[in-house]
Motif scaffolding. Structure first.
Motif, PDB file in Angstrom:
ATOM      1  N   GLY A 138      24.312  -6.292  42.793  1.00 15.43           N
ATOM      2  CA  GLY A 138      25.092  -7.522  42.720  1.00 15.43           C
ATOM      3  C   GLY A 138      26.456  -7.324  42.100  1.00 15.43           C
ATOM      4  O   GLY A 138      27.462  -7.879  42.580  1.00 15.43           O
ATOM      5  N   GLU A 159      25.136 -12.737  55.261  1.00 10.40           N
ATOM      6  CA  GLU A 159      24.058 -12.907  54.279  1.00 10.40           C
ATOM      7  C   GLU A 159      24.376 -12.255  52.931  1.00 10.40           C
ATOM      8  O   GLU A 159      23.599 -11.439  52.422  1.00 10.40           O
ATOM      9  N   GLU A 161      24.173 -13.363  50.011  1.00 15.39           N
ATOM     10  CA  GLU A 161      23.259 -13.728  48.917  1.00 15.39           C
ATOM     11  C   GLU A 161      22.179 -12.689  48.686  1.00 15.39           C
ATOM     12  O   GLU A 161      21.533 -12.673  47.626  1.00 15.39           O
ATOM     13  N   SER A 162      21.978 -11.787  49.667  1.00 12.84           N
ATOM     14  CA  SER A 162      20.947 -10.751  49.519  1.00 12.84           C
ATOM     15  C   SER A 162      21.171  -9.898  48.285  1.00 12.84           C
ATOM     16  O   SER A 162      20.219  -9.346  47.719  1.00 12.84           O
ATOM     17  N   LEU A 164      22.841 -11.028  45.455  1.00 15.60           N
ATOM     18  CA  LEU A 164      23.356 -11.808  44.339  1.00 15.60           C
ATOM     19  C   LEU A 164      22.317 -12.731  43.709  1.00 15.60           C
ATOM     20  O   LEU A 164      21.469 -13.309  44.395  1.00 15.60           O
ATOM     21  N   SER A 165      22.433 -12.898  42.404  1.00 14.58           N
ATOM     22  CA  SER A 165      21.671 -13.890  41.671  1.00 14.58           C
ATOM     23  C   SER A 165      22.304 -15.266  41.875  1.00 14.58           C
ATOM     24  O   SER A 165      23.323 -15.400  42.560  1.00 14.58           O
ATOM     25  N   PHE A 166      21.718 -16.283  41.261  1.00 14.96           N
ATOM     26  CA  PHE A 166      22.284 -17.627  41.341  1.00 14.96           C
ATOM     27  C   PHE A 166      23.707 -17.647  40.795  1.00 14.96           C
ATOM     28  O   PHE A 166      24.632 -18.165  41.431  1.00 14.96           O
ATOM     29  N   CYS A 169      26.043 -15.876  43.138  1.00 14.82           N
ATOM     30  CA  CYS A 169      26.428 -16.704  44.283  1.00 14.82           C
ATOM     31  C   CYS A 169      27.499 -17.706  43.881  1.00 14.82           C
ATOM     32  O   CYS A 169      28.439 -17.967  44.644  1.00 14.82           O
ATOM     33  N   THR A 191      24.411 -17.322  56.194  1.00  9.19           N
ATOM     34  CA  THR A 191      23.724 -17.347  54.900  1.00  9.19           C
ATOM     35  C   THR A 191      22.395 -18.086  54.989  1.00  9.19           C
ATOM     36  O   THR A 191      22.200 -18.959  55.836  1.00  9.19           O
ATOM     37  N   HIS A 192      21.492 -17.713  54.070  1.00  7.84           N
ATOM     38  CA  HIS A 192      20.249 -18.451  53.827  1.00  7.84           C
ATOM     39  C   HIS A 192      20.347 -19.226  52.518  1.00  7.84           C
ATOM     40  O   HIS A 192      19.359 -19.830  52.098  1.00  7.84           O
ATOM     41  N   SER A 193      21.491 -19.191  51.882  1.00  6.35           N
ATOM     42  CA  SER A 193      21.650 -19.791  50.551  1.00  6.35           C
ATOM     43  C   SER A 193      22.212 -21.204  50.650  1.00  6.35           C
ATOM     44  O   SER A 193      23.332 -21.396  51.142  1.00  6.35           O
ATOM     45  N   LEU A 196      25.679 -21.210  48.839  1.00  9.63           N
ATOM     46  CA  LEU A 196      26.837 -20.709  49.587  1.00  9.63           C
ATOM     47  C   LEU A 196      27.178 -21.617  50.766  1.00  9.63           C
ATOM     48  O   LEU A 196      28.349 -21.729  51.154  1.00  9.63           O
TER      49      LEU A 196
END
Length: 240
Positions: A138, A159, A161-162, A164-166, A169, A191-193, A196
């Protein structure tokens, strides 16, 4: 219409190099939508959807059609290990805004380790070199963003966020927010976040069997699913 300063205005199918709709990735509904109808781009575009829906395929193709390295980097990067890109980039036509920059950078989480090795093997001659492999995943990802995402350009992320922590992000979101606010930079991200996906000024497109559909952040399946889980995780856990 106001004069736009960010790089890309629209995606269309290349009129002289059409893609057979029976061949992957044209068999993906979101890809077919872009080829058949085109896609207008604003200062920021965020693609969300399930694994395998086609969002990373689209983001990768935009990066390649723009001239960015498929495994990450700028237009000058030549890092390549194993070629797995789809042919979609060859069939896209990018409509650029007149007078806009041609700078850009592509970051994809799945190739970062090899890309860091490439950067360390090809040190910069104009500035300090960052020891990415001496940092956590990260930390190195954020350091690369801060180091390379500067000034006008097209910033493409797959993607992120793969890595990164909260809080990571949030930090990335802050960088992207400032870039978009400048009016000269453009962000395209898958993204899946839900964090983000909340990028200010972003056009959010939900990708799936229906193709592409614009959705408000609060109505995204991604957001409502996380909200439901965080409210009552036991409802999900007992079915696993």
């Amino acid at each position: 219409m106001a004069f736009e300063r960010f790089p890309l205005r629209r995606l269309t199918e290349h009129p002289k190099n059409t893609l057979d709709r029976r061949i992957w990735p044209a068999t993906l509904a979101p890809v077919t939508t872009i080829l058949d109808e085109g896609l207008d781009l604003g200062p920021a575009t965020v693609l969300v959807g399930e694994n395998g829906s086609g969002k990373s395929t689209i983001v990768e193709a935009i990066a390649l059609a723009y001239g960015l390295s498929p495994e990450g980097g700028s237009t000058g990067a030549r890092h390549s290990t194993r070629s797995t890109e789809s042919v979609l980039a060859d069939h896209l036509q990018l409509v650029r805004n007149a007078g806009a920059t041609r700078r850009g950078y592509f970051l994809r989480a799945e190739t970062m380790h090899g890309f860091f090795t490439y950067l360390e093997s090809n040190p910069s001659t104009t500035g300090p070199n960052v020891p990415f492999h001496e940092m956590s995943h990260g930390e190195s990802f954020l350091e690369l963003v801060v180091d390379r995402f500067r000034g006008p350009g097209l910033w493409v992320l797959d993607e992120p966020e793969s890595a990164l922590s909260f809080s990571g992000c949030l930090a990335l979101l802050g960088v992207l927010k400032e870039l978009v606010a400048s009016g000269k930079s453009q962000v395209i991200m898958s993204t899946h976040s839900p964090l983000l996906a909340a990028l200010p000024q972003a056009q959010i497109l939900e990708v799936g069997s229906w193709g592409l559909r614009p959705r408000p952040w609060e109505d995204l399946n991604l957001v409502t699913a996380w909200q439901a889980f965080l409210t009552a995780p036991e409802r999900y856990l007992r079915h696993l």
